[in-house]
Design an enzyme around this catalytic site. Structure first.
Site, PDB file in Angstrom:
ATOM      1  N   ASP A  33       6.981  74.063 -31.417  1.00 20.33           N
ATOM      2  CA  ASP A  33       5.707  73.343 -31.451  1.00 20.33           C
ATOM      3  C   ASP A  33       5.672  72.340 -30.297  1.00 20.33           C
ATOM      4  O   ASP A  33       6.659  71.658 -30.003  1.00 20.33           O
ATOM      5  CB  ASP A  33       5.546  72.625 -32.793  1.00 20.33           C
ATOM      6  CG  ASP A  33       4.107  72.190 -33.043  1.00 20.33           C
ATOM      7  OD1 ASP A  33       3.448  72.768 -33.927  1.00 20.33           O
ATOM      8  OD2 ASP A  33       3.645  71.250 -32.339  1.00 20.33           O
ATOM      9  N   ILE A  34       4.506  72.218 -29.670  1.00 21.10           N
ATOM     10  CA  ILE A  34       4.356  71.336 -28.510  1.00 21.10           C
ATOM     11  C   ILE A  34       4.393  69.856 -28.910  1.00 21.10           C
ATOM     12  O   ILE A  34       4.667  68.993 -28.074  1.00 21.10           O
ATOM     13  CB  ILE A  34       3.035  71.687 -27.764  1.00 21.10           C
ATOM     14  CG1 ILE A  34       3.095  71.282 -26.309  1.00 21.10           C
ATOM     15  CG2 ILE A  34       1.820  71.090 -28.460  1.00 21.10           C
ATOM     16  CD1 ILE A  34       1.980  71.887 -25.455  1.00 21.10           C
ATOM     17  N   ASN A  91      -0.673  75.731 -43.048  1.00 27.16           N
ATOM     18  CA  ASN A  91      -1.950  75.046 -43.222  1.00 27.16           C
ATOM     19  C   ASN A  91      -3.053  76.103 -43.182  1.00 27.16           C
ATOM     20  O   ASN A  91      -3.067  76.949 -42.280  1.00 27.16           O
ATOM     21  CB  ASN A  91      -2.164  74.022 -42.104  1.00 27.16           C
ATOM     22  CG  ASN A  91      -1.155  72.894 -42.163  1.00 27.16           C
ATOM     23  OD1 ASN A  91      -0.765  72.464 -43.243  1.00 27.16           O
ATOM     24  ND2 ASN A  91      -0.721  72.422 -41.005  1.00 27.16           N
ATOM     25  N   GLN A  98      -5.749  73.087 -41.074  1.00 31.15           N
ATOM     26  CA  GLN A  98      -5.455  74.064 -40.025  1.00 31.15           C
ATOM     27  C   GLN A  98      -6.281  73.770 -38.781  1.00 31.15           C
ATOM     28  O   GLN A  98      -7.504  73.646 -38.860  1.00 31.15           O
ATOM     29  CB  GLN A  98      -5.764  75.485 -40.522  1.00 31.15           C
ATOM     30  CG  GLN A  98      -5.405  76.554 -39.507  1.00 31.15           C
ATOM     31  CD  GLN A  98      -5.648  77.976 -40.022  1.00 31.15           C
ATOM     32  OE1 GLN A  98      -6.077  78.171 -41.166  1.00 31.15           O
ATOM     33  NE2 GLN A  98      -5.363  78.952 -39.174  1.00 31.15           N
ATOM     34  N   HIS A 104      -0.279  80.945 -38.596  1.00 28.11           N
ATOM     35  CA  HIS A 104       1.052  80.511 -38.156  1.00 28.11           C
ATOM     36  C   HIS A 104       1.772  79.832 -39.301  1.00 28.11           C
ATOM     37  O   HIS A 104       1.171  79.163 -40.136  1.00 28.11           O
ATOM     38  CB  HIS A 104       0.975  79.569 -36.950  1.00 28.11           C
ATOM     39  CG  HIS A 104       0.018  78.423 -37.126  1.00 28.11           C
ATOM     40  ND1 HIS A 104      -1.346  78.583 -36.989  1.00 28.11           N
ATOM     41  CD2 HIS A 104       0.211  77.119 -37.421  1.00 28.11           C
ATOM     42  CE1 HIS A 104      -1.951  77.417 -37.193  1.00 28.11           C
ATOM     43  NE2 HIS A 104      -1.030  76.514 -37.468  1.00 28.11           N
ATOM     44  N   LEU A 105       3.083  80.026 -39.301  1.00 30.05           N
ATOM     45  CA  LEU A 105       3.971  79.371 -40.258  1.00 30.05           C
ATOM     46  C   LEU A 105       4.737  78.312 -39.484  1.00 30.05           C
ATOM     47  O   LEU A 105       5.311  78.597 -38.436  1.00 30.05           O
ATOM     48  CB  LEU A 105       4.942  80.415 -40.813  1.00 30.05           C
ATOM     49  CG  LEU A 105       5.674  80.125 -42.113  1.00 30.05           C
ATOM     50  CD1 LEU A 105       4.689  80.102 -43.271  1.00 30.05           C
ATOM     51  CD2 LEU A 105       6.718  81.208 -42.338  1.00 30.05           C
ATOM     52  N   HIS A 106       4.720  77.080 -39.995  1.00 28.15           N
ATOM     53  CA  HIS A 106       5.559  76.032 -39.421  1.00 28.15           C
ATOM     54  C   HIS A 106       6.934  76.105 -40.086  1.00 28.15           C
ATOM     55  O   HIS A 106       7.020  76.246 -41.309  1.00 28.15           O
ATOM     56  CB  HIS A 106       4.986  74.648 -39.725  1.00 28.15           C
ATOM     57  CG  HIS A 106       3.640  74.363 -39.135  1.00 28.15           C
ATOM     58  ND1 HIS A 106       3.476  73.570 -38.011  1.00 28.15           N
ATOM     59  CD2 HIS A 106       2.390  74.734 -39.512  1.00 28.15           C
ATOM     60  CE1 HIS A 106       2.176  73.463 -37.736  1.00 28.15           C
ATOM     61  NE2 HIS A 106       1.502  74.159 -38.631  1.00 28.15           N
TER      62      HIS A 106
HETATM   63  P1  AMP Z   1      -2.080  73.594 -37.620  1.00 30.31           P
HETATM   64  O1  AMP Z   1      -2.603  72.212 -37.852  1.00 30.31           O
HETATM   65  O2  AMP Z   1      -1.303  74.112 -38.793  1.00 30.31           O
HETATM   66  O3  AMP Z   1      -3.161  74.537 -37.152  1.00 30.31           O
HETATM   67  O4  AMP Z   1      -1.000  73.442 -36.485  1.00 30.31           O
HETATM   68  C1  AMP Z   1      -1.212  73.781 -35.142  1.00 30.31           C
HETATM   69  C2  AMP Z   1       0.043  73.396 -34.409  1.00 30.31           C
HETATM   70  O5  AMP Z   1      -0.002  74.007 -33.137  1.00 30.31           O
HETATM   71  C3  AMP Z   1       0.223  71.900 -34.197  1.00 30.31           C
HETATM   72  O6  AMP Z   1       1.454  71.493 -34.793  1.00 30.31           O
HETATM   73  C4  AMP Z   1       0.244  71.764 -32.675  1.00 30.31           C
HETATM   74  O7  AMP Z   1       1.129  70.772 -32.218  1.00 30.31           O
HETATM   75  C5  AMP Z   1       0.659  73.160 -32.236  1.00 30.31           C
HETATM   76  N1  AMP Z   1       0.242  73.546 -30.891  1.00 30.31           N
HETATM   77  C6  AMP Z   1      -0.992  73.449 -30.342  1.00 30.31           C
HETATM   78  N2  AMP Z   1      -0.994  73.946 -29.100  1.00 30.31           N
HETATM   79  C7  AMP Z   1       0.267  74.388 -28.858  1.00 30.31           C
HETATM   80  C8  AMP Z   1       0.898  75.009 -27.735  1.00 30.31           C
HETATM   81  N3  AMP Z   1       0.245  75.294 -26.604  1.00 30.31           N
HETATM   82  N4  AMP Z   1       2.219  75.322 -27.854  1.00 30.31           N
HETATM   83  C9  AMP Z   1       2.895  75.039 -28.979  1.00 30.31           C
HETATM   84  N5  AMP Z   1       2.358  74.467 -30.061  1.00 30.31           N
HETATM   85  C10 AMP Z   1       1.059  74.136 -30.006  1.00 30.31           C
END
Ligand code: AMP
Length: 120
Positions: A33-34, A91, A98, A104-106
């Site tokens: 995750d970024i 989420n 979300q 996506h799975l965290h």
């Molecule tokens: P969600 O709130 O479950 O949709 O989480 C989206 C996640 O994507 C967040 O934790 C962001 O930090 C992550 N994210 C967004 N853009 C990128 C990216 N380019 N590379 C890696 N993670 C990202």
């Protein structure tokens, strides 16, 4: 909700945006995750075009679902977090918080993560 092929994870899958890759196979890509919320914070995504957990669980094939679940478990073991423990989170939709409309799975790990969800 229709799938938006311009979402950021679709761009990562097409190689248009870089990622710090952790794992890849026929069905799955995983990357850091970024904006990590724990010492280890990895995202696991299917290669298929699914908006959310709801969409994936309803429409993905048995092979995609099994491949995804197997891969997520393997990624956690490969990261070495299975022994001390970790959290998986999907989420889903507006109330689920979300932000990116590609399922996506965290995977969170690397410290005690506390109990369940935050109170408002
Ligand atoms: P969600 O709130 O479950 O949709 O989480 C989206 C996640 O994507 C967040 O934790 C962001 O930090 C992550 N994210 C967004 N853009 C990128 C990216 N380019 N590379 C890696 N993670 C990202």
């Amino acid at each position: 909700m229709a799938y938006d092929s311009n979402n950021i994870f679709a761009k990562i899958l097409r190689g248009e945006i870089p990622c710090k890759k952790v794992y890849e196979d026929d069905h799955v890509l995983a990357f850091h995750d970024i904006n990590p919320q724990a010492p280890i914070h990895v995202l696991v995504i299917p290669k298929g075009a699914y908006v959310s957990w709801d969409d994936f669980s309803a429409k993905a094939s048995a092979d995609e679902i099994a491949g995804f679940v197997r891969a997520a478990g393997k990624i956690a073991r490969d990261l070495g977090v299975d022994r001390k423990g970790y959290r998986v989170l999907a989420n889903t939709g507006a109330d689920g918080g979300q932000e990116v409309p590609h399922f996506h799975l965290h995977i969170f790990a690397g410290r005690p993560l506390g109990r369940m969800v935050q109170k408002p």
